[in-house]
Design an enzyme around this catalytic site. Structure first.
Site, PDB file in Angstrom:
ATOM      1  N   ILE A 148       0.817  -1.209   0.000  1.00  0.00           N
ATOM      2  CA  ILE A 148       0.000   0.000   0.000  1.00  0.00           C
ATOM      3  C   ILE A 148       0.859   1.270   0.000  1.00  0.00           C
ATOM      4  O   ILE A 148       0.537   2.235  -0.707  1.00  0.00           O
ATOM      5  CB  ILE A 148      -0.970  -0.007   1.195  1.00  0.00           C
ATOM      6  CG1 ILE A 148      -2.040  -1.083   0.990  1.00  0.00           C
ATOM      7  CG2 ILE A 148      -1.642   1.357   1.376  1.00  0.00           C
ATOM      8  CD1 ILE A 148      -2.978  -1.248   2.171  1.00  0.00           C
ATOM      9  N   VAL A 151       1.583   2.694  -3.392  1.00  0.00           N
ATOM     10  CA  VAL A 151       0.514   3.468  -4.019  1.00  0.00           C
ATOM     11  C   VAL A 151       0.314   4.797  -3.306  1.00  0.00           C
ATOM     12  O   VAL A 151       0.105   5.837  -3.941  1.00  0.00           O
ATOM     13  CB  VAL A 151      -0.802   2.660  -4.014  1.00  0.00           C
ATOM     14  CG1 VAL A 151      -1.954   3.479  -4.580  1.00  0.00           C
ATOM     15  CG2 VAL A 151      -0.640   1.362  -4.799  1.00  0.00           C
ATOM     16  N   GLU A 152       0.390   4.787  -1.972  1.00  0.00           N
ATOM     17  CA  GLU A 152       0.067   5.975  -1.193  1.00  0.00           C
ATOM     18  C   GLU A 152       1.160   7.040  -1.236  1.00  0.00           C
ATOM     19  O   GLU A 152       0.869   8.222  -1.395  1.00  0.00           O
ATOM     20  CB  GLU A 152      -0.194   5.580   0.268  1.00  0.00           C
ATOM     21  CG  GLU A 152      -1.537   4.933   0.514  1.00  0.00           C
ATOM     22  CD  GLU A 152      -2.688   5.924   0.433  1.00  0.00           C
ATOM     23  OE1 GLU A 152      -2.432   7.145   0.401  1.00  0.00           O
ATOM     24  OE2 GLU A 152      -3.842   5.483   0.400  1.00  0.00           O
ATOM     25  N   SER A 153       2.410   6.639  -1.057  1.00  0.00           N
ATOM     26  CA  SER A 153       3.476   7.624  -0.827  1.00  0.00           C
ATOM     27  C   SER A 153       4.740   7.359  -1.605  1.00  0.00           C
ATOM     28  O   SER A 153       5.743   8.027  -1.378  1.00  0.00           O
ATOM     29  CB  SER A 153       3.828   7.640   0.665  1.00  0.00           C
ATOM     30  OG  SER A 153       4.322   6.355   1.067  1.00  0.00           O
ATOM     31  N   TYR A 258      -7.465   2.599  -7.205  1.00  0.00           N
ATOM     32  CA  TYR A 258      -6.656   2.282  -6.024  1.00  0.00           C
ATOM     33  C   TYR A 258      -6.273   0.804  -5.971  1.00  0.00           C
ATOM     34  O   TYR A 258      -5.082   0.450  -5.917  1.00  0.00           O
ATOM     35  CB  TYR A 258      -7.429   2.682  -4.761  1.00  0.00           C
ATOM     36  CG  TYR A 258      -6.583   2.764  -3.518  1.00  0.00           C
ATOM     37  CD1 TYR A 258      -5.789   3.868  -3.268  1.00  0.00           C
ATOM     38  CD2 TYR A 258      -6.590   1.744  -2.574  1.00  0.00           C
ATOM     39  CE1 TYR A 258      -5.020   3.958  -2.117  1.00  0.00           C
ATOM     40  CE2 TYR A 258      -5.831   1.823  -1.421  1.00  0.00           C
ATOM     41  CZ  TYR A 258      -5.044   2.929  -1.200  1.00  0.00           C
ATOM     42  OH  TYR A 258      -4.282   3.013  -0.065  1.00  0.00           O
TER      43      TYR A 258
END
Length: 409
Positions: A148, A151-153, A258
């Site tokens: 994750i 994708v997030e940071s 996402y």
């Protein structure tokens, strides 16, 4: 379907109702977004050697099967973090509907068209991937969840979005507060990889059980868009005769992409050769050691005592905002894993004279009925300084038990 043990379920559900109400209120105002830029450094993998003074013979009938099983066991033992991660994947063999797979394939092509970006992001993941994979595995979650932060940071612990999200897991201030991530002028738990990872995994599990009968893909959508948005989309899908699974829902564009993004990068990591992607060597064990501290320590002091660069300590401890650790906000300092254990003990016990000087910065724990103006007047500090030192987005929403720095140090 659920992903935690019965013991974890009992412990978690006791406080989940209160936390979920806070999270829903926070989600109504904002959501996490914006990947960060690329960069970082890689760790090297140590070669594995097997030596013996005793020759292996096959004259005894039982020796051949024993030796065969012995060597098979060695071959099956993960030799790097990527192997461990692949072994924990749970979604790779699942067949998706044609339209859903097309969404994943689109992102596979996007990522493979820029292999240098994948290389940079996975290099930055080097200090964290093994440890995060361990935490995900211990909870019985799919290994894909460990990606994750990709994708997030872009695996940047210091990433901040223009909307206010921060850290590997891109927590908004309100969500972080609801999950107990301390924020003040000297420390931001959203940037602390250890505390924010545990909070993110708990959040995902909690939402999956609270709303989606353990469906983590729906929980991932809620992580991005908020449970209210996902629940409404699910009701609309079910009204149309659909199952209400993630792939059935009509959601905001970012949330529609996402899970496909996460599935795409996991697919590439599962078979990097097929996609002509080179992954950095990352050891199977975490790249850091943890030191529990009961006294304030500056990173400069720790650097001198441990004989490691201050830059490496800064990289491992992004939650420390002013170059020091104060146990009133955080108690765990991360250091490179190869630091001498005796020196670590000295640092932990505070035996070095340079570590005996306590930080003069004062803090205040908010009590029921407190206000920022009253606290500022009581301690003779400027109200605006108090707000700025503690990164308070909503000064009127301080909570009992919250720690505030009174000096900005």
């Amino acid at each position: 379907m659920t992903y935690r043990t019965i013991r974890q379920r009992v412990m978690l559900s006791a406080g989940s109702t209160v936390i979920m109400s806070l999270l829903l209120a926070a989600a109504a105002n904002s959501q996490a977004s914006d990947p960060a830029s690329t960069g970082g450094k890689s760790a090297s993998i140590a070669p594995t050697a097997f030596a013996s003074d005793r020759a292996i013979t096959t004259s005894t009938p039982s020796a051949a099967p024993y030796n065969s099983h012995f060597w098979e066991a060695l071959l099956l033992e993960p030799q790097d973090a990527w192997t461990t991660l692949r072994n924990s994947f749970q979604w790779q063999e699942k067949t998706l509907p044609v339209a859903a797979q097309a969404r994943v394939d689109e992102w596979i092509e996007h990522y493979r068209s820029s292999p240098e970006n994948i290389a940079a992001i996975t290099q930055r993941a080097a200090p964290w991937l093994a440890w995060i994979t361990q935490q995900v595995s211990e909870r019985g979650l799919p290994g894909e969840v460990a990606l994750i932060p990709f994708v997030e940071s872009s695996f940047d612990p210091g990433a901040r979005s223009h909307r206010g999200a921060a850290g590997l897991w891109q927590f908004m201030p309100g969500t972080g507060d609801a999950l107990g991530l301390v924020r003040n002028g000297s420390y931001d738990g959203r940037l602390d990889v250890l505390t924010s990872t545990q909070a993110a995994l708990t959040y995902l599990e909690m939402q999956a059980d609270q709303w989606y009968e353990g469906d983590l893909m729906l929980s991932l959508a809620a992580y991005n868009a908020g449970a209210g948005t996902v629940n409404q989309a699910q009701r609309q899908a079910q009204a149309q005769g659909l199952n209400g699974e993630y792939w059935d829902l009509s959601l905001p564009y970012e949330t529609m992409q996402y899970v496909p993004k996460l599935k795409a990068i996991a697919t590439i990591i599962n078979n990097p050769e097929q996609y002509n992607v080179s992954l950095p060597d990352i050891h199977v064990d975490p790249a850091f050691a943890k030191v529990k501290l009961g006294h304030p320590v500056s990173l400069s002091e720790a650097s001198q005592l441990l004989d490691v660069s201050k830059a490496s300590l800064v990289e491992l401890n992004p939650g420390l905002l002013n170059g020091s650790i104060d146990p009133r906000s955080a108690q765990t300092l991360l250091v490179p894993e190869d630091v001498d254990t005796q020196v670590l003990a000295q640092l932990s016990q505070g035996n070095d004279q340079t570590l005996a000087q306590a930080d003069a910065a004062a803090t205040y724990r908010v009590e029921r009925g407190d206000s920022i103006s009253a606290i500022a007047a009581r301690y003779d500090v400027d109200q605006q300084d108090l707000i700025r030192w503690n990164s308070l987005d909503r000064p009127s929403a301080i909570r009992p038990g919250q720690l505030l720095t009174l000096s900005g140090r």
